[in-house]
Design a protein around this motif. Structure first.
Motif, mmCIF file in Angstrom:
data_model
loop_
_atom_site.group_PDB
_atom_site.id
_atom_site.type_symbol
_atom_site.label_atom_id
_atom_site.label_comp_id
_atom_site.label_asym_id
_atom_site.label_seq_id
_atom_site.Cartn_x
_atom_site.Cartn_y
_atom_site.Cartn_z
ATOM 1 N N ASP A 278 -2.250 -4.260 11.050
ATOM 2 C CA ASP A 278 -3.444 -5.099 10.857
ATOM 3 C C ASP A 278 -4.695 -4.436 11.412
ATOM 4 O OD1 ASP A 278 -2.088 -8.275 10.573
ATOM 5 O OD2 ASP A 278 -0.912 -6.632 11.406
ATOM 6 N N TYR B 269 3.051 4.877 0.904
ATOM 7 C CA TYR B 269 2.657 3.505 1.227
ATOM 8 C C TYR B 269 1.380 3.555 2.060
ATOM 9 C CZ TYR B 269 7.468 2.298 -0.082
ATOM 10 O OH TYR B 269 8.653 2.133 -0.755
ATOM 11 N N ALA C 7 -2.460 -0.811 3.954
ATOM 12 C CA ALA C 7 -2.554 -2.156 3.373
ATOM 13 C C ALA C 7 -1.235 -2.561 2.721
ATOM 14 C CB ALA C 7 -3.694 -2.202 2.356
ATOM 15 N N GLU C 8 -0.606 -1.637 1.998
ATOM 16 C CA GLU C 8 0.671 -1.951 1.346
ATOM 17 C C GLU C 8 1.771 -2.207 2.373
ATOM 18 O OE1 GLU C 8 0.380 0.584 -2.831
ATOM 19 O OE2 GLU C 8 0.888 1.631 -0.971
ATOM 20 N N LEU D 239 1.394 -3.231 5.419
ATOM 21 C CA LEU D 239 1.102 -4.524 6.059
ATOM 22 C C LEU D 239 1.574 -5.678 5.191
ATOM 23 C CD1 LEU D 239 -0.186 -6.494 8.048
ATOM 24 C CD2 LEU D 239 -2.404 -6.009 6.980
ATOM 25 N N ASP D 240 1.294 -5.615 3.901
ATOM 26 C CA ASP D 240 1.689 -6.701 2.991
ATOM 27 C C ASP D 240 3.209 -6.867 2.961
ATOM 28 O OD1 ASP D 240 1.270 -8.640 0.730
ATOM 29 O OD2 ASP D 240 2.348 -7.084 -0.368
ATOM 30 N N LEU D 241 3.933 -5.759 2.828
ATOM 31 C CA LEU D 241 5.395 -5.824 2.795
ATOM 32 C C LEU D 241 5.953 -6.365 4.112
ATOM 33 C CD1 LEU D 241 6.129 -2.386 1.085
ATOM 34 C CD2 LEU D 241 6.624 -4.636 0.109
ATOM 35 N N THR D 242 5.398 -5.889 5.214
ATOM 36 C CA THR D 242 5.887 -6.303 6.532
ATOM 37 C C THR D 242 5.636 -7.785 6.776
ATOM 38 O OG1 THR D 242 5.559 -4.094 7.456
ATOM 39 C CG2 THR D 242 5.623 -5.931 9.011
ATOM 40 N N ALA D 243 4.439 -8.246 6.439
ATOM 41 C CA ALA D 243 4.094 -9.650 6.689
ATOM 42 C C ALA D 243 4.950 -10.588 5.840
ATOM 43 C CB ALA D 243 2.610 -9.877 6.406
ATOM 44 N N ARG D 244 5.239 -10.184 4.595
ATOM 45 C CA ARG D 244 6.074 -11.040 3.737
ATOM 46 C C ARG D 244 7.534 -10.999 4.180
ATOM 47 N NH1 ARG D 244 6.292 -9.321 -1.434
ATOM 48 N NH2 ARG D 244 4.911 -7.523 -1.321
ATOM 49 N N GLU E 20 6.136 -16.173 1.971
ATOM 50 C CA GLU E 20 4.711 -16.130 2.284
ATOM 51 C C GLU E 20 4.486 -15.257 3.514
ATOM 52 O OE1 GLU E 20 1.088 -19.236 3.432
ATOM 53 O OE2 GLU E 20 2.981 -19.978 2.618
ATOM 54 N N ALA E 21 3.436 -14.449 3.466
ATOM 55 C CA ALA E 21 3.121 -13.565 4.584
ATOM 56 C C ALA E 21 2.818 -14.372 5.839
ATOM 57 C CB ALA E 21 1.932 -12.678 4.232
#
Length: 643
Positions: A63, A89, A92-93, A95-100, A224-225
């Protein structure tokens, strides 16, 4: 990337006032709640760092960099020649995968302090799983994909995970290894019954999902993230198991705060890497090197990290590492000496390296086991950059000895030495009574307490074992288990585990010194020296050597020259008379030669083949070699042609 401050001043400041030094380093990170003090002690008297501070490692790794405008910079470069896959990766990508995925873990009931075992090879999905656990305050424990079910069951019972995340299989050269049956077997053996198993299905091997328990990895990514949870600096981040002398693995514990501060500092001071630059650590996420310098340290510093799935040779050849450096414009490379020796064995003239543009490379760092001078010189001449041997352990989590390229006034690296103490480490060489030994004298390598941030504060659920294993030998010191010495110029030399010192007719001799002599022979690719029982002298040394491909000398001639070299440099007192040529040496997956196992084999002792061994079949090959030479107590009565 160099700082104006000198090594000498930085190291001195870190020892004079550790609390002030590390509180200043902590201020380089964005804390949710900054710590007011750096150093404290818990109820057991164990040192803790940054108590009262709050942060989250996943936020710091992802983040924060997206917020700072690095969202489109490569974070992870996945390069898998074994599956012919290359994918980058961005921050941003990732982060998105990790948060979801973190949201998916929450849906499975994983919460603060719950444990999650990750049983996967070097995959982006494994990195996502690690960061997702950190994001929600869960504690991950990465176990090598392919570990035997019995060993995995031991770790399941110790960590008691709520969830196991596994890949359906791995690829070893051209051999597929299904993982899911191994996980199922381990769960059946374990007393603790894991609630859920998350399976990442790979195209080349599918795992069978058990209804009601198993979940497809991709399903969790549909969640959901979720944001990062702020946790205390002393909150556990991960458990990493290392072999224990009792057969029960030791769970090395790492916390969020000290770990983040130390690794970010190391990226600048030790490795000289700035945000945006690229590091390639040729290791596995199942080892401390993979945790620290494939995943966490590069991402904490805002660097790009190469995640390599393969081996230094045969995927497809001994030029794979050099191709990675050239293709991904790597500034710093980090691998084990055994990897360089494997490359050297198959490409002794370095022809494959010369096919690539390696101009981006600034340094090659090696660690994991002592780097012999011959390998050191070969790599330095081939690459034309400094080769830096440095020393650390799973327990420390980051280097204890090094040549710090990020600080001014650092003495140059020297063959055979692991360098100088890293800031924060007060390295002392003591005798068996706990007294400092003079320069040039081999003793026991210790670190005066407190250990700096990033080191393990204790073992998972076993404070008593932590104290007994590491702090009881010399009160006030951490005992590393290694022997070594400091020369008159301050360079420290690590000679290997204390049990690698052998006693020949009352003479204490270092097998590491003998290995150095063997490795310097132009026909030798790698070697190991072990002390085996002898009724007259107590122990005698035996050398096992692997020869380079295509060398022109006959084996008998090489054996005779090696015996002559050792006796000429150490003397007849070494009683070095036997060299055995073997096709390969037994090693752990991190590249450490299993010397203790070899000694037990030769001495006819009962032993279990270590779970960390790269290929168990090697033990049978060595056994046959010992039989043919009638070596050791187990074979000395056999005829010369036995076996």
């Amino acid at each position: 990337m160099k700082h104006a401050c000198s090594y000498a001043a930085t190291h001195a400041a870190s020892l004079a006032d550790p609390a002030a030094f590390w509180l200043h380093q902590a201020q380089q990170l964005p804390w949710d709640t900054p710590p007011r003090q750096a150093l404290s002690q818990d109820a057991n008297g164990f040192y803790r760092w940054f108590e009262g501070g709050k942060l989250n490692t996943s936020f710091l790794c992802l983040d924060y960099h997206v917020q700072q405008g690095r969202g489109q910079q490569p974070a992870l470069i996945y390069d898998s020649p074994v599956t012919n896959t290359l994918r980058t990766y961005t921050y941003a990508e990732l982060l998105d995968l990790t948060a979801r995925f973190a949201g998916g873990l929450r849906q499975l009931g994983v919460g603060l302090s719950d444990r999650v075992i990750i049983y996967m090879p070097n995959l982006p999905e494994a990195v996502v799983a690690m960061l997702a656990c950190a994001r929600i305050g869960a504690v991950h424990s990465v176990v090598f994909g392919g570990f035997a079910p019995h060993e995995l069951a031991l770790r399941i019972d110790d960590a008691q995970p709520r969830v196991i995340i596994c890949a359906s299989g791995g690829m070893e050269f051209d051999r597929v290894v299904p993982y899911k049956p191994l996980v199922d077997d381990a769960i059946s053996k374990a007393a603790h019954k894991t609630a859920k198993v998350v399976v990442f299905q790979r195209e080349f091997v599918q795992g069978t999902l058990q209804a009601g328990r198993d979940v497809d990895y991709q399903e969790l990514l549909q969640a959901e993230a979720v944001p990062a949870v702020s946790v205390p600096a002393t909150h556990p981040l991960y458990i990493l198991y290392t072999s224990g002398t009792t057969g029960r693995p030791k769970g090395v514990l790492r916390d969020h705060g000290g770990h983040a501060v130390a690794l970010r500092f190391s990226m600048e001071a030790v490795y000289g890497l700035a945000p945006g630059e690229t590091i390639f650590a040729g290791s596995d996420i199942g080892w401390a090197v993979g945790h620290s310098y494939i995943v966490y340290a590069p991402l904490l510093q805002g660097c790009s990290s190469v995640l390599f799935e393969g081996k230094p040779v045969r995927t497809p050849d001994a030029g794979t590492f050099w191709r990675l450096v050239a293709q991904h414009k790597v500034q710093v490379m980090f691998t084990a000496p055994t990897a360089i020796r494997a490359i050297k064995k198959e490409d002794p003239e370095g022809k494959l390296a010369k096919q690539h543009d390696l101009s981006s490379l600034r340094q090659l760092f090696v660690a994991g086991e002592r780097c012999d001078s011959a390998t050191y010189a070969w790599a330095r001449e081939l690459l034309g950059v400094p080769v830096i041997d440095h020393w650390w352990q799973t327990e420390s989590g980051w280097p204890m000895l090094a040549t710090l390229v990020g600080l001014e006034g650092m003495p140059a690296p020297r063959a055979g030495s692991a360098g100088h103490p890293v800031p924060g480490y007060d390295v002392q060489i003591l005798d068996e009574d706990g007294h400092p030994v003079p320069p040039g004298t081999t003793g026991l390598v210790t670190v005066k307490l407190p250990l700096p941030p990033g080191c393990f504060p204790t073992l998972w659920n076993d404070d008593a074992r932590f104290r007994e294993s590491y702090l009881s030998t010399f009160p006030g010191y951490y005992f590393s288990g290694d022997g070594g010495y400091r020369d008159s110029e301050g360079y420290v030399y690590i000679m290997g585990r204390v049990d690698d010192v052998i006693n020949v007719a009352g003479h204490r001799l270092s097998t590491g010194e003998m290995e150095e002599i063997l490795a310097s022979h132009p026909a030798v690719a790698e070697c190991a020296v072990l002390g085996i029982s002898d009724s007259l002298r107590g122990q005698v040394p035996v050398g096992l050597v692997v020869l380079k491909d295509g060398h022109p000398l006959a084996e008998k001639q090489v054996e005779q020259e090696l015996v002559s070299n050792v006796r000429g440099q150490i003397g007849a007192l070494a009683c070095f008379r036997t060299v055995v040529v073997v096709a390969r040496l037994p090693k752990t997956r991190s590249g450490k030669i299993l010397r203790k196992t070899l000694r037990q084999l030769a001495d006819g002792e009962d032993f279990a083949i270590p779970s960390t061994i790269d290929d168990p079949l090697i033990i049978e090959e060595i056994t046959n070699a010992f039989r043919r030479r009638s070596l050791g107590a187990a074979f000395e009565t056999l005829p010369e042609n036995a076996g």
